[in-house]
Design a protein around this motif. Structure first.
Motif, PDB file in Angstrom:
ATOM      1  N   PRO A 153      87.220  56.517  10.105  1.00 15.22           N
ATOM      2  CA  PRO A 153      87.116  57.919  10.494  1.00 15.22           C
ATOM      3  C   PRO A 153      85.681  58.279  10.844  1.00 15.22           C
ATOM      4  O   PRO A 153      84.731  57.613  10.411  1.00 15.22           O
ATOM      5  CB  PRO A 153      87.576  58.659   9.233  1.00 15.22           C
ATOM      6  N   LEU A 154      85.521  59.306  11.638  1.00 14.74           N
ATOM      7  CA  LEU A 154      84.198  59.854  11.888  1.00 14.74           C
ATOM      8  C   LEU A 154      83.760  60.566  10.610  1.00 14.74           C
ATOM      9  O   LEU A 154      84.449  61.466  10.133  1.00 14.74           O
ATOM     10  CB  LEU A 154      84.265  60.825  13.061  1.00 14.74           C
ATOM     11  N   ILE A 155      82.648  60.152  10.040  1.00 11.68           N
ATOM     12  CA  ILE A 155      82.143  60.752   8.804  1.00 11.68           C
ATOM     13  C   ILE A 155      80.694  61.167   9.020  1.00 11.68           C
ATOM     14  O   ILE A 155      79.833  60.333   9.288  1.00 11.68           O
ATOM     15  CB  ILE A 155      82.209  59.772   7.611  1.00 11.68           C
ATOM     16  N   ILE A 156      80.442  62.455   8.931  1.00 13.46           N
ATOM     17  CA  ILE A 156      79.071  62.969   8.958  1.00 13.46           C
ATOM     18  C   ILE A 156      78.746  63.424   7.539  1.00 13.46           C
ATOM     19  O   ILE A 156      79.411  64.305   6.996  1.00 13.46           O
ATOM     20  CB  ILE A 156      78.932  64.145   9.938  1.00 13.46           C
ATOM     21  N   ASP A 157      77.761  62.807   6.933  1.00 16.47           N
ATOM     22  CA  ASP A 157      77.395  63.097   5.543  1.00 16.47           C
ATOM     23  C   ASP A 157      75.881  63.171   5.487  1.00 16.47           C
ATOM     24  O   ASP A 157      75.203  62.148   5.577  1.00 16.47           O
ATOM     25  CB  ASP A 157      77.935  61.992   4.629  1.00 16.47           C
ATOM     26  N   GLN A 158      75.357  64.369   5.377  1.00 18.47           N
ATOM     27  CA  GLN A 158      73.904  64.484   5.371  1.00 18.47           C
ATOM     28  C   GLN A 158      73.435  65.640   4.515  1.00 18.47           C
ATOM     29  O   GLN A 158      74.158  66.619   4.308  1.00 18.47           O
ATOM     30  CB  GLN A 158      73.376  64.643   6.803  1.00 18.47           C
ATOM     31  N   ALA A 159      72.220  65.482   4.029  1.00 19.54           N
ATOM     32  CA  ALA A 159      71.615  66.502   3.182  1.00 19.54           C
ATOM     33  C   ALA A 159      71.043  67.632   4.033  1.00 19.54           C
ATOM     34  O   ALA A 159      70.787  67.470   5.226  1.00 19.54           O
ATOM     35  CB  ALA A 159      70.516  65.876   2.333  1.00 19.54           C
ATOM     36  N   SER A 160      70.838  68.774   3.384  1.00 22.00           N
ATOM     37  CA  SER A 160      70.128  69.871   4.039  1.00 22.00           C
ATOM     38  C   SER A 160      68.621  69.649   3.974  1.00 22.00           C
ATOM     39  O   SER A 160      67.868  70.296   4.691  1.00 22.00           O
ATOM     40  CB  SER A 160      70.463  71.204   3.361  1.00 22.00           C
ATOM     41  N   SER A 161      68.198  68.747   3.098  1.00 21.99           N
ATOM     42  CA  SER A 161      66.788  68.375   3.006  1.00 21.99           C
ATOM     43  C   SER A 161      66.465  67.336   4.080  1.00 21.99           C
ATOM     44  O   SER A 161      67.355  66.768   4.712  1.00 21.99           O
ATOM     45  CB  SER A 161      66.488  67.812   1.618  1.00 21.99           C
ATOM     46  N   ALA A 162      65.175  67.091   4.279  1.00 21.72           N
ATOM     47  CA  ALA A 162      64.756  66.148   5.310  1.00 21.72           C
ATOM     48  C   ALA A 162      65.250  64.739   5.023  1.00 21.72           C
ATOM     49  O   ALA A 162      65.402  63.930   5.937  1.00 21.72           O
ATOM     50  CB  ALA A 162      63.232  66.154   5.433  1.00 21.72           C
ATOM     51  N   THR A 163      65.517  64.435   3.760  1.00 15.63           N
ATOM     52  CA  THR A 163      66.116  63.156   3.372  1.00 15.63           C
ATOM     53  C   THR A 163      66.862  63.365   2.057  1.00 15.63           C
ATOM     54  O   THR A 163      66.669  64.376   1.376  1.00 15.63           O
ATOM     55  CB  THR A 163      65.048  62.065   3.206  1.00 15.63           C
ATOM     56  N   ALA A 164      67.708  62.413   1.726  1.00 14.08           N
ATOM     57  CA  ALA A 164      68.423  62.481   0.451  1.00 14.08           C
ATOM     58  C   ALA A 164      67.477  62.126  -0.697  1.00 14.08           C
ATOM     59  O   ALA A 164      66.573  61.299  -0.541  1.00 14.08           O
ATOM     60  CB  ALA A 164      69.612  61.535   0.468  1.00 14.08           C
ATOM     61  N   PHE A 165      67.718  62.699  -1.861  1.00  9.94           N
ATOM     62  CA  PHE A 165      66.874  62.447  -3.028  1.00  9.94           C
ATOM     63  C   PHE A 165      66.861  60.967  -3.396  1.00  9.94           C
ATOM     64  O   PHE A 165      65.828  60.429  -3.797  1.00  9.94           O
ATOM     65  CB  PHE A 165      67.377  63.284  -4.205  1.00  9.94           C
TER      66      PHE A 165
END
Length: 333
Positions: A175-187
């Motif tokens: 599946p198309l999965i978009i998973d991203q943080a609102s921060s510039a990078t993930a913790f």
């Protein structure tokens, strides 16, 4: 370069299961966490698979996750599921509601799952991937303790506040999965850089004085920056309202640290599930063609990368050696 260890899927599953049980988790929590960890290791960001499991194992031992929770599930509206995770892992509460959620969305066309009082959600893409496997579109949002400033020099007010979106692309297709943080990078990327002793890019974080830093150790005592400045901060606020606001869980400003102390973060998670139209409309096939079309124009399409779905059971699982050794220490105690 950090050395990696590769295990067969069955070996990785057995190791993770032993480690969770040894850390004190009950069998239902163990099963839910191991399934989510393997899913992240096979299809999601590697850092949110077995490396993040170490955070869970430490948290079982140190009291941030209740080892034998009794999640509760209410249904105040026909297509609205409300879960209290009882300070356990987020994945367990979702698993217990999953079948009812799927049945509701197939009946009503849309359904909502919202949960409070859990440990952090782990790989957020896991929740929408589960729905996509059932041919369902998903949108998920979650929060955690405050570690992101709305602007440089300001106080940390949000978590990394990730959002995940999943759209099924047909049988035996990722599946198309978009998973991203609102921060510039993930913790977890800051943690990995600090562990490996490598610098981080400019614009990812500030130190405790609010000054831009490339030192991940200083970033861990400072705060992360939102992506895209004010627009990224707005996305973080949107996620905050969807997760903490809709679930009734604590705001990031009021949430305990998920890596220290003995208090549960008790955070929120919201998953919105939507049917992609009537079956005879073939909206899934149409979306798959469009994804391939965009890919032909050089557009990066998360998930459309030729990986068999589901992966063969013979496909190995890789993890950094220090992660493997940490999990082994838990499994042997």
């Amino acid at each position: 370069m950090n050395e990696e260890v590769e295990l067969a899927q069955a070996e990785a599953e057995e190791l993770a299961t032993r480690a969770c049980l040894a850390a004190g988790a009950n069998t239902s929590s163990t099963r839910s966490l191991v399934n989510a960890t393997l899913s992240a290791a096979l299809y999601g960001p590697a850092a949110l698979g077995f490396p993040h499991m170490v955070d869970y194992l430490n948290s079982f031992r140190e009291g941030r996750i209740k080892c034998d929770p009794t999640p509760t599930l209410a249904r105040p509206f026909p297509a609205f599921f409300v879960s209290d995770a009882d300070k356990g892992i987020a994945q367990l509460g979702f698993d217990l509601a999953f079948q009812g959620l799927v049945e509701a969305v197939r009946n009503f066309g849309v359904a909502v799952f919202t949960q409070t009082n859990s440990y952090t959600a782990g790989e957020l893409g896991y929740y929408v991937r589960r729905l996509a496997e059932e041919g369902i579109v998903g949108l998920a949002a979650t929060n955690a303790n405050a570690m992101v400033v709305a602007k440089a020099g300001g106080p940390a007010v949000y978590s990394t506040n990730p959002m995940a979106f999943g759209f099924p692309l047909g049988d035996r297709s990722l599946p198309l999965i978009i998973d991203q943080a609102s921060s510039a990078t993930a913790f977890v990327n800051i943690v990995a850089a600090a562990t490996e002793g490598r610098p981080i890019p400019e614009g990812w974080a500030v130190d405790e004085n609010g000054t831009d830093t490339r030192d991940p150790a200083k970033a861990l005592t400072g705060a992360l920056l939102p992506f895209g400045g004010r627009k990224g901060a707005n996305i973080a606020l949107l996620v905050e309202m969807l997760s903490a606001g809709l679930s009734g869980g604590p705001w990031s400003l009021d949430t305990a640290d998920f890596r220290s102390g003995d208090a549960s973060p008790a955070v929120g998670l919201t998953v919105i599930a939507v049917m992609p139209g009537p079956a005879d409309d073939d909206r899934v096939g149409r979306a798959h063609k469009q994804a391939l079309r965009l890919q032909g124009h050089g557009v990066f399409i998360p998930g459309v990368d030729g990986i068999p779905f589901p992966r063969s059971s013979s496909h190995g699982v890789k993890m950094p050696r220090h992660v493997f050794e940490a999990i082994c220490r838990f499994s042997s105690t």
